[in-house]
Design a protein around this motif. Structure first.
Motif, PDB file in Angstrom:
ATOM      1  N   TRP A  75       0.832  -1.212   0.000  1.00 39.06           N
ATOM      2  CA  TRP A  75       0.000   0.000   0.000  1.00 39.06           C
ATOM      3  C   TRP A  75       0.865   1.260   0.000  1.00 39.06           C
ATOM      4  O   TRP A  75       0.499   2.265  -0.604  1.00 39.06           O
ATOM      5  CB  TRP A  75      -0.981   0.021   1.171  1.00 39.06           C
ATOM      6  CG  TRP A  75      -0.374  -0.037   2.537  1.00 39.06           C
ATOM      7  CD1 TRP A  75      -0.223  -1.135   3.329  1.00 39.06           C
ATOM      8  CD2 TRP A  75       0.194   1.061   3.272  1.00 39.06           C
ATOM      9  NE1 TRP A  75       0.399  -0.801   4.505  1.00 39.06           N
ATOM     10  CE2 TRP A  75       0.652   0.541   4.506  1.00 39.06           C
ATOM     11  CE3 TRP A  75       0.354   2.418   3.024  1.00 39.06           C
ATOM     12  CZ2 TRP A  75       1.266   1.343   5.465  1.00 39.06           C
ATOM     13  CZ3 TRP A  75       0.959   3.216   3.980  1.00 39.06           C
ATOM     14  CH2 TRP A  75       1.409   2.672   5.190  1.00 39.06           C
ATOM     15  N   LEU A 135      -7.910   1.276   0.960  1.00 37.72           N
ATOM     16  CA  LEU A 135      -6.497   0.933   0.960  1.00 37.72           C
ATOM     17  C   LEU A 135      -5.832   1.432  -0.325  1.00 37.72           C
ATOM     18  O   LEU A 135      -6.300   1.116  -1.418  1.00 37.72           O
ATOM     19  CB  LEU A 135      -6.329  -0.582   1.077  1.00 37.72           C
ATOM     20  CG  LEU A 135      -4.931  -1.120   1.255  1.00 37.72           C
ATOM     21  CD1 LEU A 135      -4.375  -0.718   2.616  1.00 37.72           C
ATOM     22  CD2 LEU A 135      -4.927  -2.632   1.139  1.00 37.72           C
ATOM     23  N   ILE A 150      -4.112  -4.588   5.132  1.00 40.71           N
ATOM     24  CA  ILE A 150      -4.967  -3.634   5.848  1.00 40.71           C
ATOM     25  C   ILE A 150      -4.536  -3.455   7.304  1.00 40.71           C
ATOM     26  O   ILE A 150      -4.614  -2.355   7.838  1.00 40.71           O
ATOM     27  CB  ILE A 150      -6.466  -4.017   5.734  1.00 40.71           C
ATOM     28  CG1 ILE A 150      -7.367  -2.832   6.092  1.00 40.71           C
ATOM     29  CG2 ILE A 150      -6.810  -5.213   6.597  1.00 40.71           C
ATOM     30  CD1 ILE A 150      -7.395  -1.766   5.062  1.00 40.71           C
ATOM     31  N   TYR A 153      -1.660  -1.080   7.423  1.00 42.31           N
ATOM     32  CA  TYR A 153      -2.134   0.262   7.064  1.00 42.31           C
ATOM     33  C   TYR A 153      -2.807   0.938   8.257  1.00 42.31           C
ATOM     34  O   TYR A 153      -2.536   2.106   8.554  1.00 42.31           O
ATOM     35  CB  TYR A 153      -3.103   0.153   5.882  1.00 42.31           C
ATOM     36  CG  TYR A 153      -3.569   1.469   5.332  1.00 42.31           C
ATOM     37  CD1 TYR A 153      -2.666   2.369   4.780  1.00 42.31           C
ATOM     38  CD2 TYR A 153      -4.908   1.820   5.345  1.00 42.31           C
ATOM     39  CE1 TYR A 153      -3.082   3.582   4.253  1.00 42.31           C
ATOM     40  CE2 TYR A 153      -5.337   3.028   4.823  1.00 42.31           C
ATOM     41  CZ  TYR A 153      -4.422   3.899   4.271  1.00 42.31           C
ATOM     42  OH  TYR A 153      -4.839   5.097   3.760  1.00 42.31           O
TER      43      TYR A 153
END
Length: 171
Positions: A75, A135, A150, A153
């Motif tokens: 990401w 995301l 995720i 993140y």
């Protein structure tokens, strides 16, 4: 008894501070962000710029420091690529953590009023699609990748907020 305490201390307090990913992120984030903010502040005082341009420049630097501080994640690479391709004067070019929180609270409000007749499978698919949108680079990842990314993140967003709060409190 004393030996057991020493063993616990070894597990809790690392002799190598770089081994703690949260400390590494916070240190990297501050080392990227603080010089950029100082540079922006110096440029601001030398030239008269409008407030909107100044805010967009600060937002771009905050987002870029965020991306550069967690380069080991997919990401982050997507966010960095997006920031380098689009000029920072585009206010919709990135999603900030405050925008994510705002979207999430609006979405929760809408969901309370929705019909609850959807099956569990449909609900899960719908939530995964929302995660995919939140995301950075999520549209280009499969669901397995999204689920693995995720967590990092969210943790990095929380750490970003902590570092930003400490910078604001220091000033």
């Amino acid at each position: 008894m004393e030996r057991r305490i020493m063993n616990k201390r070894k597990r809790v307090f690392s002799l190598h501070p770089n081994k703690n990913p949260k400390a590494v992120f916070a240190r990297r984030y501050a080392s990227h962000l603080v010089p950029a903010l100082k540079k922006i502040n110096m440029n601001k005082s030398s030239s008269q710029t409008n407030r909107q341009s100044f805010e967009q420049t600060v937002k771009h630097e905050v987002d870029m420091a965020f991306a550069l501080s967690a380069q080991e994640f997919a990401w982050s690479r997507f966010l960095q690529q997006k920031l380098s391709l689009s000029p920072h004067d585009d206010p919709v070019s990135t999603t900030s953590s405050s925008e994510i929180l705002e979207r999430s609270s609006k979405k929760q409000g809408r969901e309370k009023h929705q019909d609850r007749d959807n099956g569990e499978g449909e609900e899960i698919k719908k939530r995964l699609k929302e995660l995919q949108k939140l995301l950075p680079g999520g549209e280009e990842m499969n669901m397995e990748e999204i689920l693995s990314e995720i967590g990092s993140y969210i943790v990095c967003l929380e750490l970003q907020m902590m570092v930003l709060k400490s910078i604001v409190q220091d000033n």
